[in-house]
Motif scaffolding. Sequence first.
Motif, PDB file in Angstrom:
ATOM      1  N   MET A  62       1.060   9.065  -0.572  1.00 18.38           N
ATOM      2  CA  MET A  62       2.051   8.535  -1.240  1.00 18.38           C
ATOM      3  C   MET A  62       1.912   6.916  -1.205  1.00 18.38           C
ATOM      4  O   MET A  62       2.488   6.280  -1.765  1.00 18.38           O
ATOM      5  CB  MET A  62       3.144   9.145  -0.701  1.00 18.38           C
ATOM      6  CG  MET A  62       3.374  10.644  -0.729  1.00 18.38           C
ATOM      7  SD  MET A  62       5.167  10.823  -0.321  1.00 18.38           S
ATOM      8  CE  MET A  62       6.059  10.627  -1.905  1.00 18.38           C
ATOM      9  N   ALA A  63       0.816   6.720  -0.239  1.00 16.18           N
ATOM     10  CA  ALA A  63       0.697   5.023  -0.019  1.00 16.18           C
ATOM     11  C   ALA A  63      -0.384   4.540  -0.924  1.00 16.18           C
ATOM     12  O   ALA A  63      -1.324   5.223  -1.151  1.00 16.18           O
ATOM     13  CB  ALA A  63       0.634   4.978   1.429  1.00 16.18           C
ATOM     14  N   ASP A  64      -0.445   3.175  -1.037  1.00 17.24           N
ATOM     15  CA  ASP A  64      -1.135   2.430  -1.833  1.00 17.24           C
ATOM     16  C   ASP A  64      -2.608   2.464  -1.194  1.00 17.24           C
ATOM     17  O   ASP A  64      -2.796   2.007  -0.009  1.00 17.24           O
ATOM     18  CB  ASP A  64      -0.756   1.073  -2.034  1.00 17.24           C
ATOM     19  CG  ASP A  64      -1.683   0.107  -3.124  1.00 17.24           C
ATOM     20  OD1 ASP A  64      -2.667   0.582  -3.513  1.00 17.24           O
ATOM     21  OD2 ASP A  64      -1.130  -0.787  -3.481  1.00 17.24           O
ATOM     22  N   PRO A  65      -3.486   2.951  -1.866  1.00 16.63           N
ATOM     23  CA  PRO A  65      -5.027   3.197  -1.158  1.00 16.63           C
ATOM     24  C   PRO A  65      -5.801   1.912  -0.822  1.00 16.63           C
ATOM     25  O   PRO A  65      -6.378   1.687   0.131  1.00 16.63           O
ATOM     26  CB  PRO A  65      -5.896   3.836  -2.237  1.00 16.63           C
ATOM     27  CG  PRO A  65      -4.953   4.280  -3.415  1.00 16.63           C
ATOM     28  CD  PRO A  65      -3.828   3.739  -3.344  1.00 16.63           C
ATOM     29  N   LYS A  66      -5.195   0.737  -1.484  1.00 20.83           N
ATOM     30  CA  LYS A  66      -5.628  -0.625  -1.043  1.00 20.83           C
ATOM     31  C   LYS A  66      -5.292  -0.972   0.325  1.00 20.83           C
ATOM     32  O   LYS A  66      -5.843  -1.873   0.917  1.00 20.83           O
ATOM     33  CB  LYS A  66      -5.119  -1.590  -2.237  1.00 20.83           C
ATOM     34  CG  LYS A  66      -5.665  -2.716  -2.119  1.00 20.83           C
ATOM     35  CD  LYS A  66      -5.404  -3.552  -3.591  1.00 20.83           C
ATOM     36  CE  LYS A  66      -3.829  -4.271  -3.480  1.00 20.83           C
ATOM     37  NZ  LYS A  66      -3.158  -4.507  -4.753  1.00 20.83           N
ATOM     38  N   TYR A  67      -4.093  -0.355   0.929  1.00 23.11           N
ATOM     39  CA  TYR A  67      -3.719  -1.004   1.991  1.00 23.11           C
ATOM     40  C   TYR A  67      -3.937   0.335   3.193  1.00 23.11           C
ATOM     41  O   TYR A  67      -3.924  -0.188   4.235  1.00 23.11           O
ATOM     42  CB  TYR A  67      -2.241  -1.157   2.083  1.00 23.11           C
ATOM     43  CG  TYR A  67      -1.927  -2.386   1.117  1.00 23.11           C
ATOM     44  CD1 TYR A  67      -2.338  -3.908   1.431  1.00 23.11           C
ATOM     45  CD2 TYR A  67      -1.193  -2.122  -0.081  1.00 23.11           C
ATOM     46  CE1 TYR A  67      -1.866  -4.866   0.679  1.00 23.11           C
ATOM     47  CE2 TYR A  67      -1.059  -3.328  -0.915  1.00 23.11           C
ATOM     48  CZ  TYR A  67      -1.238  -4.537  -0.420  1.00 23.11           C
ATOM     49  OH  TYR A  67      -1.163  -5.644  -1.384  1.00 23.11           O
ATOM     50  N   ASN A  68      -4.202   1.447   2.892  1.00 23.91           N
ATOM     51  CA  ASN A  68      -4.460   2.452   3.886  1.00 23.91           C
ATOM     52  C   ASN A  68      -5.403   2.003   4.803  1.00 23.91           C
ATOM     53  O   ASN A  68      -5.184   2.047   6.141  1.00 23.91           O
ATOM     54  CB  ASN A  68      -4.748   3.720   3.217  1.00 23.91           C
ATOM     55  CG  ASN A  68      -3.563   4.557   2.391  1.00 23.91           C
ATOM     56  OD1 ASN A  68      -2.401   4.065   2.857  1.00 23.91           O
ATOM     57  ND2 ASN A  68      -3.652   5.248   1.593  1.00 23.91           N
ATOM     58  N   GLU A  86      -6.407   0.122  14.929  1.00 24.80           N
ATOM     59  CA  GLU A  86      -7.583   0.249  15.478  1.00 24.80           C
ATOM     60  C   GLU A  86      -8.000  -0.792  16.326  1.00 24.80           C
ATOM     61  O   GLU A  86      -8.101  -0.765  17.574  1.00 24.80           O
ATOM     62  CB  GLU A  86      -8.776   0.639  14.766  1.00 24.80           C
ATOM     63  CG  GLU A  86      -9.063   2.076  14.510  1.00 24.80           C
ATOM     64  CD  GLU A  86     -10.036   2.395  13.166  1.00 24.80           C
ATOM     65  OE1 GLU A  86     -10.058   3.503  12.962  1.00 24.80           O
ATOM     66  OE2 GLU A  86     -10.475   1.197  12.676  1.00 24.80           O
ATOM     67  N   ASP A  87      -7.436  -2.059  15.661  1.00 24.41           N
ATOM     68  CA  ASP A  87      -7.837  -3.344  16.504  1.00 24.41           C
ATOM     69  C   ASP A  87      -6.869  -3.463  17.632  1.00 24.41           C
ATOM     70  O   ASP A  87      -7.073  -4.077  18.702  1.00 24.41           O
ATOM     71  CB  ASP A  87      -7.706  -4.382  15.679  1.00 24.41           C
ATOM     72  CG  ASP A  87      -8.835  -4.675  14.572  1.00 24.41           C
ATOM     73  OD1 ASP A  87      -9.698  -3.965  14.779  1.00 24.41           O
ATOM     74  OD2 ASP A  87      -8.586  -5.421  13.647  1.00 24.41           O
ATOM     75  N   LYS A  88      -5.766  -2.484  17.658  1.00 21.14           N
ATOM     76  CA  LYS A  88      -4.653  -2.741  18.618  1.00 21.14           C
ATOM     77  C   LYS A  88      -5.188  -1.754  19.679  1.00 21.14           C
ATOM     78  O   LYS A  88      -4.221  -1.435  20.535  1.00 21.14           O
ATOM     79  CB  LYS A  88      -3.203  -2.579  18.090  1.00 21.14           C
ATOM     80  CG  LYS A  88      -2.979  -3.533  17.365  1.00 21.14           C
ATOM     81  CD  LYS A  88      -1.465  -3.828  17.248  1.00 21.14           C
ATOM     82  CE  LYS A  88      -0.915  -4.925  16.367  1.00 21.14           C
ATOM     83  NZ  LYS A  88      -1.518  -6.081  16.877  1.00 21.14           N
ATOM     84  N   GLY A  89      -6.131  -1.049  19.592  1.00 15.53           N
ATOM     85  CA  GLY A  89      -6.414  -0.128  20.490  1.00 15.53           C
ATOM     86  C   GLY A  89      -6.116   1.470  20.261  1.00 15.53           C
ATOM     87  O   GLY A  89      -6.516   2.252  21.206  1.00 15.53           O
ATOM     88  N   PRO A 140      -0.041  -5.419   6.046  1.00 16.19           N
ATOM     89  CA  PRO A 140      -0.406  -5.836   7.330  1.00 16.19           C
ATOM     90  C   PRO A 140      -0.788  -7.331   7.372  1.00 16.19           C
ATOM     91  O   PRO A 140      -1.227  -7.789   6.117  1.00 16.19           O
ATOM     92  CB  PRO A 140      -1.826  -5.079   7.644  1.00 16.19           C
ATOM     93  CG  PRO A 140      -2.254  -4.547   6.369  1.00 16.19           C
ATOM     94  CD  PRO A 140      -1.092  -4.167   5.539  1.00 16.19           C
ATOM     95  N   GLU A 141      -0.459  -8.146   8.398  1.00 14.97           N
ATOM     96  CA  GLU A 141      -0.658  -9.470   8.369  1.00 14.97           C
ATOM     97  C   GLU A 141      -2.070  -9.840   7.916  1.00 14.97           C
ATOM     98  O   GLU A 141      -3.006  -9.389   8.408  1.00 14.97           O
ATOM     99  CB  GLU A 141      -0.243 -10.249   9.611  1.00 14.97           C
ATOM    100  CG  GLU A 141       1.098  -9.952   9.962  1.00 14.97           C
ATOM    101  CD  GLU A 141       1.437  -9.682  11.464  1.00 14.97           C
ATOM    102  OE1 GLU A 141       0.347  -9.679  12.256  1.00 14.97           O
ATOM    103  OE2 GLU A 141       2.416  -9.184  11.704  1.00 14.97           O
ATOM    104  N   MET A 190      -6.840  -0.852   5.192  1.00 15.31           N
ATOM    105  CA  MET A 190      -6.218  -2.284   6.387  1.00 15.31           C
ATOM    106  C   MET A 190      -5.387  -1.857   7.245  1.00 15.31           C
ATOM    107  O   MET A 190      -5.656  -2.316   8.393  1.00 15.31           O
ATOM    108  CB  MET A 190      -5.549  -3.192   5.254  1.00 15.31           C
ATOM    109  CG  MET A 190      -6.422  -3.803   4.115  1.00 15.31           C
ATOM    110  SD  MET A 190      -5.589  -4.465   2.821  1.00 15.31           S
ATOM    111  CE  MET A 190      -5.128  -6.196   3.687  1.00 15.31           C
ATOM    112  N   TRP A 191      -4.479  -1.009   7.103  1.00 11.64           N
ATOM    113  CA  TRP A 191      -3.501  -0.414   8.194  1.00 11.64           C
ATOM    114  C   TRP A 191      -4.386   0.385   9.218  1.00 11.64           C
ATOM    115  O   TRP A 191      -3.930   0.092  10.305  1.00 11.64           O
ATOM    116  CB  TRP A 191      -2.421   0.294   7.676  1.00 11.64           C
ATOM    117  CG  TRP A 191      -1.288  -0.357   6.900  1.00 11.64           C
ATOM    118  CD1 TRP A 191      -0.515  -0.305   5.844  1.00 11.64           C
ATOM    119  CD2 TRP A 191      -0.269  -1.314   7.875  1.00 11.64           C
ATOM    120  NE1 TRP A 191       0.283  -1.357   5.793  1.00 11.64           N
ATOM    121  CE2 TRP A 191       0.734  -1.514   7.005  1.00 11.64           C
ATOM    122  CE3 TRP A 191      -0.262  -1.656   9.054  1.00 11.64           C
ATOM    123  CZ2 TRP A 191       1.401  -2.577   7.296  1.00 11.64           C
ATOM    124  CZ3 TRP A 191       0.649  -2.582   9.644  1.00 11.64           C
ATOM    125  CH2 TRP A 191       1.557  -3.229   8.674  1.00 11.64           C
TER     126      TRP A 191
END
Length: 286
Positions: A62-68, A76-79, A285-286, A70-71
């Motif tokens: 249901m979410a925008d593939p463009k941001y999936n 992952e970057d947060k571990g 995401p920022e 990225m999120w």
Amino acid sequence: MNVQWYPGHMAKAKRMMQENIKLIDVIIELVDARIPLSSKNPDIDALAGNKSRVLLLNKYDMADPKYNEMWKKYFEDKGFHTALINSKNGQGINQIKDIVYKACEAKIERDRRRGILNRPVRAMVVGIPNVGKSTFINSFVGKATAKTGNKPGVTKGKQWIRLSSKIELLDTPGILWPKFEDPAAGMRLAFIGSINDDIIQMTELSLELILFLSKYYPNALKDRYDILIPDNLESIKDGVGVLEQIATKRSCIMKGGEPDIDRAALILIDEFRNGRLGKVTLEFPE
Ligand code: G4P
């Protein structure tokens, strides 16, 4: 399930969580891919202590593939060990056992050094109401319904589901309370239907949704309702004009001939929640 939270609910949920966390090695946390931060419980990090962590972005369909992606990278970057999943149709579920096991590698190695071999890792699913915990558990467990029953020395009444020789899952998910303090997060939770509608003013909510969509997904509104969205966002003002257009298009007209914006608001919110306005991500995401 749509839980309305009171301090008593929250304290009970917290107690349950603290009790259950003691029994497990890894927390499988579900968030909604459309609002990964707003649907993330603020206190889970403190509760989790040093347990291994898996974070699943559910409802990615249901979410925008463009941001999936990225999120996914953001977490992952947060571990976190992370995956995009659709619990409803099972997409992405196959990889979860490996991800859970991988998240526990350090613990398995610690066990091995202490001479403990082949002990299954124990997992628990947690998340706020409506994020898809039950649907996920059904999909993840699939046919592996063999319950291992109560373990000696472990709190009575806990049922473990053996998923493989390597993983056991607590059969009831942990319900986490949503974010209350941040009004913007509250609004996003309301957009997707994770807050009890009885306490929401739906017409106001629909106007907020119109303002968001006009800015980030104008075509979603134009295409669904065949209406005009001005390019100049200033001229949309509070969104009432757009809601009136929706009312007219959907024949929501009051006795005197005025557009019935309250009825149109319900239609818009309902259709949005059912994915009729397309794949929309509500925070970035920022
Ligand atoms: P919970 O245990 O966390 O409270 O959530 P639950 O599994 O009950 O799921 C809440 C709703 O979200 C259900 O819809 C479920 O079908 C839907 N859902 C769960 N995972 C996904 C997903 O990955 N993608 C999509 N699109 N939907 C998902 P419902 O409307 O309450 O029920 P139903 O219409 O499916 O019967």
